[in-house]
Design a protein around this motif. Structure first.
Motif, PDB file in Angstrom:
ATOM      1  N   PRO A   1      92.087  52.185  80.438  1.00 16.31           N
ATOM      2  CA  PRO A   1      92.843  53.277  79.829  1.00 16.31           C
ATOM      3  C   PRO A   1      92.096  54.600  79.828  1.00 16.31           C
ATOM      4  CG  PRO A   1      91.832  51.964  78.109  1.00 16.31           C
ATOM      5  CD  PRO A   1      91.426  51.345  79.433  1.00 16.31           C
ATOM      6  N   GLY A   2      90.783  54.607  80.097  1.00 19.33           N
ATOM      7  CA  GLY A   2      90.021  55.855  80.097  1.00 19.33           C
ATOM      8  C   GLY A   2      89.169  55.997  78.852  1.00 19.33           C
ATOM      9  N   ALA A   3      87.977  56.532  79.029  1.00 15.18           N
ATOM     10  CA  ALA A   3      87.048  56.663  77.906  1.00 15.18           C
ATOM     11  C   ALA A   3      87.589  57.574  76.809  1.00 15.18           C
ATOM     12  CB  ALA A   3      85.701  57.201  78.412  1.00 15.18           C
ATOM     13  N   ASP A   4      88.450  58.530  77.161  1.00 19.63           N
ATOM     14  CA  ASP A   4      88.987  59.442  76.143  1.00 19.63           C
ATOM     15  C   ASP A   4      89.767  58.698  75.068  1.00 19.63           C
ATOM     16  OD1 ASP A   4      90.565  59.152  78.594  1.00 19.63           O
ATOM     17  OD2 ASP A   4      92.076  60.389  77.627  1.00 19.63           O
ATOM     18  N   THR A   5      90.384  57.551  75.435  1.00 21.83           N
ATOM     19  CA  THR A   5      91.172  56.802  74.451  1.00 21.83           C
ATOM     20  C   THR A   5      90.305  55.935  73.546  1.00 21.83           C
ATOM     21  OG1 THR A   5      91.539  54.859  75.874  1.00 21.83           O
ATOM     22  CG2 THR A   5      93.093  56.700  76.083  1.00 21.83           C
ATOM     23  N   ARG A   6      88.998  55.976  73.723  1.00 17.23           N
ATOM     24  CA  ARG A   6      88.078  55.184  72.898  1.00 17.23           C
ATOM     25  C   ARG A   6      87.552  55.968  71.692  1.00 17.23           C
ATOM     26  NH1 ARG A   6      89.844  50.837  73.482  1.00 17.23           N
ATOM     27  NH2 ARG A   6      87.967  49.962  72.516  1.00 17.23           N
TER      28      ARG A   6
ATOM     29  N   SER B   1      98.601  65.336  72.470  1.00 16.64           N
ATOM     30  CA  SER B   1      99.260  64.035  72.328  1.00 16.64           C
ATOM     31  C   SER B   1      98.745  62.983  73.302  1.00 16.64           C
ATOM     32  CB  SER B   1     100.771  64.189  72.525  1.00 16.64           C
ATOM     33  OG  SER B   1     101.063  64.600  73.857  1.00 16.64           O
ATOM     34  N   LEU B   2      97.875  63.335  74.244  1.00 16.99           N
ATOM     35  CA  LEU B   2      97.507  62.370  75.275  1.00 16.99           C
ATOM     36  C   LEU B   2      96.687  61.204  74.745  1.00 16.99           C
ATOM     37  CD1 LEU B   2      98.618  64.601  77.112  1.00 16.99           C
ATOM     38  CD2 LEU B   2      96.784  64.087  78.713  1.00 16.99           C
ATOM     39  N   LEU B   3      96.013  61.376  73.611  1.00 21.67           N
ATOM     40  CA  LEU B   3      95.267  60.265  73.032  1.00 21.67           C
ATOM     41  C   LEU B   3      96.173  59.301  72.271  1.00 21.67           C
ATOM     42  CD1 LEU B   3      91.910  61.776  71.738  1.00 21.67           C
ATOM     43  CD2 LEU B   3      92.595  61.100  74.045  1.00 21.67           C
ATOM     44  N   MET B   4      97.464  59.612  72.210  1.00 22.34           N
ATOM     45  CA  MET B   4      98.412  58.723  71.524  1.00 22.34           C
ATOM     46  C   MET B   4      98.847  57.558  72.396  1.00 22.34           C
ATOM     47  SD  MET B   4      98.703  60.073  68.547  1.00 22.34           S
ATOM     48  CE  MET B   4     100.220  59.464  67.783  1.00 22.34           C
ATOM     49  N   THR B   5      98.378  57.502  73.650  1.00 20.23           N
ATOM     50  CA  THR B   5      98.822  56.445  74.562  1.00 20.23           C
ATOM     51  C   THR B   5      98.197  55.093  74.263  1.00 20.23           C
ATOM     52  OG1 THR B   5      97.084  57.025  76.140  1.00 20.23           O
ATOM     53  CG2 THR B   5      99.238  58.084  76.441  1.00 20.23           C
ATOM     54  N   ALA B   6      97.069  55.045  73.550  1.00 21.02           N
ATOM     55  CA  ALA B   6      96.364  53.771  73.335  1.00 21.02           C
ATOM     56  C   ALA B   6      95.521  53.842  72.071  1.00 21.02           C
ATOM     57  CB  ALA B   6      95.474  53.448  74.540  1.00 21.02           C
ATOM     58  N   GLU B   7      95.157  52.667  71.577  1.00 20.65           N
ATOM     59  CA  GLU B   7      94.202  52.575  70.468  1.00 20.65           C
ATOM     60  C   GLU B   7      92.790  52.456  71.034  1.00 20.65           C
ATOM     61  OE1 GLU B   7      94.748  53.113  67.496  1.00 20.65           O
ATOM     62  OE2 GLU B   7      96.795  52.508  66.954  1.00 20.65           O
ATOM     63  N   PRO B   8      91.760  52.871  70.274  1.00 17.04           N
ATOM     64  CA  PRO B   8      91.791  53.359  68.889  1.00 17.04           C
ATOM     65  C   PRO B   8      92.077  54.846  68.737  1.00 17.04           C
ATOM     66  CG  PRO B   8      89.532  53.232  69.633  1.00 17.04           C
ATOM     67  CD  PRO B   8      90.374  52.706  70.774  1.00 17.04           C
ATOM     68  N   SER B   9      92.218  55.581  69.854  1.00 16.50           N
ATOM     69  CA  SER B   9      92.373  57.032  69.747  1.00 16.50           C
ATOM     70  C   SER B   9      93.679  57.424  69.058  1.00 16.50           C
ATOM     71  CB  SER B   9      92.293  57.679  71.132  1.00 16.50           C
ATOM     72  OG  SER B   9      93.287  57.179  71.989  1.00 16.50           O
ATOM     73  N   ARG B  10      94.730  56.596  69.208  1.00 19.46           N
ATOM     74  CA  ARG B  10      96.006  56.921  68.567  1.00 19.46           C
ATOM     75  C   ARG B  10      95.826  57.036  67.053  1.00 19.46           C
ATOM     76  NH1 ARG B  10      99.286  52.414  69.755  1.00 19.46           N
ATOM     77  NH2 ARG B  10      99.708  53.426  71.777  1.00 19.46           N
ATOM     78  N   SER B  11      95.215  56.041  66.459  1.00 18.53           N
ATOM     79  CA  SER B  11      94.994  56.069  65.014  1.00 18.53           C
ATOM     80  C   SER B  11      93.998  57.153  64.633  1.00 18.53           C
ATOM     81  CB  SER B  11      94.495  54.709  64.521  1.00 18.53           C
ATOM     82  OG  SER B  11      95.475  53.712  64.714  1.00 18.53           O
TER      83      SER B  11
ATOM     84  N   ALA C   1     108.489  59.324  70.858  1.00 21.50           N
ATOM     85  CA  ALA C   1     108.389  59.034  69.421  1.00 21.50           C
ATOM     86  C   ALA C   1     106.982  59.329  68.895  1.00 21.50           C
ATOM     87  CB  ALA C   1     108.751  57.575  69.162  1.00 21.50           C
ATOM     88  N   ARG C   2     105.964  58.960  69.669  1.00 22.67           N
ATOM     89  CA  ARG C   2     104.588  59.238  69.246  1.00 22.67           C
ATOM     90  C   ARG C   2     104.344  60.740  69.160  1.00 22.67           C
ATOM     91  NH1 ARG C   2     102.452  54.514  67.176  1.00 22.67           N
ATOM     92  NH2 ARG C   2     102.665  52.802  68.671  1.00 22.67           N
ATOM     93  N   MET C   3     104.844  61.482  70.133  1.00 30.59           N
ATOM     94  CA  MET C   3     104.689  62.933  70.118  1.00 30.59           C
ATOM     95  C   MET C   3     105.388  63.549  68.907  1.00 30.59           C
ATOM     96  SD  MET C   3     105.278  63.598  74.178  1.00 30.59           S
ATOM     97  CE  MET C   3     105.304  65.375  74.097  1.00 30.59           C
TER      98      MET C   3
END
Length: 324
Positions: free
Chosen positions: A107-112, A133-143, A179-181
């Motif tokens: 998923p990419g280091a940014d989403t970590r 909003s791009l970090l909303m694609t995966a956890e843990p970055s979404r939270s 919805a996440r956005m």
């Protein structure tokens, strides 16, 4: 410490720069990522800026860390992940300079980016937190994004949001992406959004109707970017339209981020919250931001193309407005 902290993705934009003798496309490695672009532009517009995010512990991540530091952006909040690669984006340009992206992010280091690992003093000491909003694609970055923005709000910081819709990153789950956005809108004091994104998130074809939908959700200032048509801004009791500048467009990559970084720099420099700005102040800030974005588009790449205050003011003085 930084007055503006920009949180989100930092990646490599591979931008086309020509062809080999036998017709193979050549790409140049450029530092990019909307929040990083915003941080650099804010710094070049005269504000102390910092970045909060994560890249890989790889050749690309090392390059990005050194790039932000060399640009004068504070990197206390930038970490490197040994297990996930830095995100890559290949950019295709149309003859008009408009761009399309292909992402390499799984998923990419940014989403970590994780809330528990974040030094909250970075937010405690800033005046404004910018996020996308791009970090909303995966956890843990979404939270992490949701919790850090809520934390900033609780500390009385100005919050600024760029939805930045990228369909390839939500392939097969576009409804979830929208919805996440949408979920981040009530957390934002300022929203910078394109006309297409505004319709996507509100279902309104008319710009004014869509902007008022966002204002009714608690946003103080909505700025809609319209490309060659400039921008429109909406706040309670204020509606403004500003033409942009008639520069010669080479590459629009980063132009919207340049606009946003310049606008946020002006707001922070004013010492006011967005709801306290007069129509005259806001109009001047939007004109400055338009000049920044227009100047950025005259060069290739994202971060390398972001203009200084001197370049922005030169545009305002010498380049005519674009009448469309």
């Amino acid at each position: 410490m930084a007055d503006i902290v920009s949180m989100g993705e930092l990646l490599i934009d591979f931008t086309p720069v020509g062809e080999t003798e036998d017709g193979r496309l050549l790409f140049a490695r450029n530092p990019g990522g909307a929040p990083a672009n915003v941080a650099v532009q804010a710094h070049r517009a005269g504000v102390k800026a910092g970045f909060l995010g994560r890249v890989g512990k790889d050749m690309f991540g090392d390059f990005l860390v050194s790039t932000l530091a060399d640009c004068g952006v504070e990197t206390q909040g930038l970490s490197q992940d040994p297990d996930y690669a830095t995100t890559l984006a290949f950019v295709q340009l149309s003859p008009e300079g408009d761009r399309d992206f292909s992402f390499y992010r799984n998923p990419g280091a940014d989403t970590r980016l994780a809330y528990e690992d974040t030094d909250l003093s970075i937010i405690d000491q800033c005046k404004l937190l910018c996020f996308g909003s791009l970090l909303m694609t995966a956890e843990p970055s979404r939270s992490a994004v949701e919790r850090l923005v809520r934390y900033a709000k609780a500390q009385g910081k100005i919050t600024a949001y760029d939805p930045n819709w990228r369909p390839p990153l939500w392939k097969g789950r576009e409804e979830e992406g929208v919805a996440r956005m949408k979920s981040l809108i009530p957390l934002a004091d300022i929203v910078k959004i394109s006309g297409e994104e505004l319709e996507l998130l509100t279902g309104r074809e008319a710009i004014e109707a869509g902007a008022w939908d966002l204002l009714e959700q608690g946003v103080s200032l909505v700025v809609v970017t319209l490309g060659a048509k400039g921008c429109k801004a909406f706040a309670p009791g204020i509606t403004l339209a500003k033409e942009t500048y008639d520069t010669r467009v080479k590459d629009t990559t980063g132009s919207g981020d340049s606009f946003f970084g310049a606008l946020l720099a002006k707001i922070v420099q004013s010492g006011k919250r967005p709801s306290q700005l007069s129509p005259e102040e806001l109009g001047d800030f939007l004109d400055f931001a338009n000049a920044a974005g227009s100047t950025c588009a005259t060069k290739t790449g994202a971060i390398p193309a972001l203009p200084t205050t001197e370049e922005i003011e030169a545009c305002r003085k010498s380049v005519p407005l674009l009448r469309v």
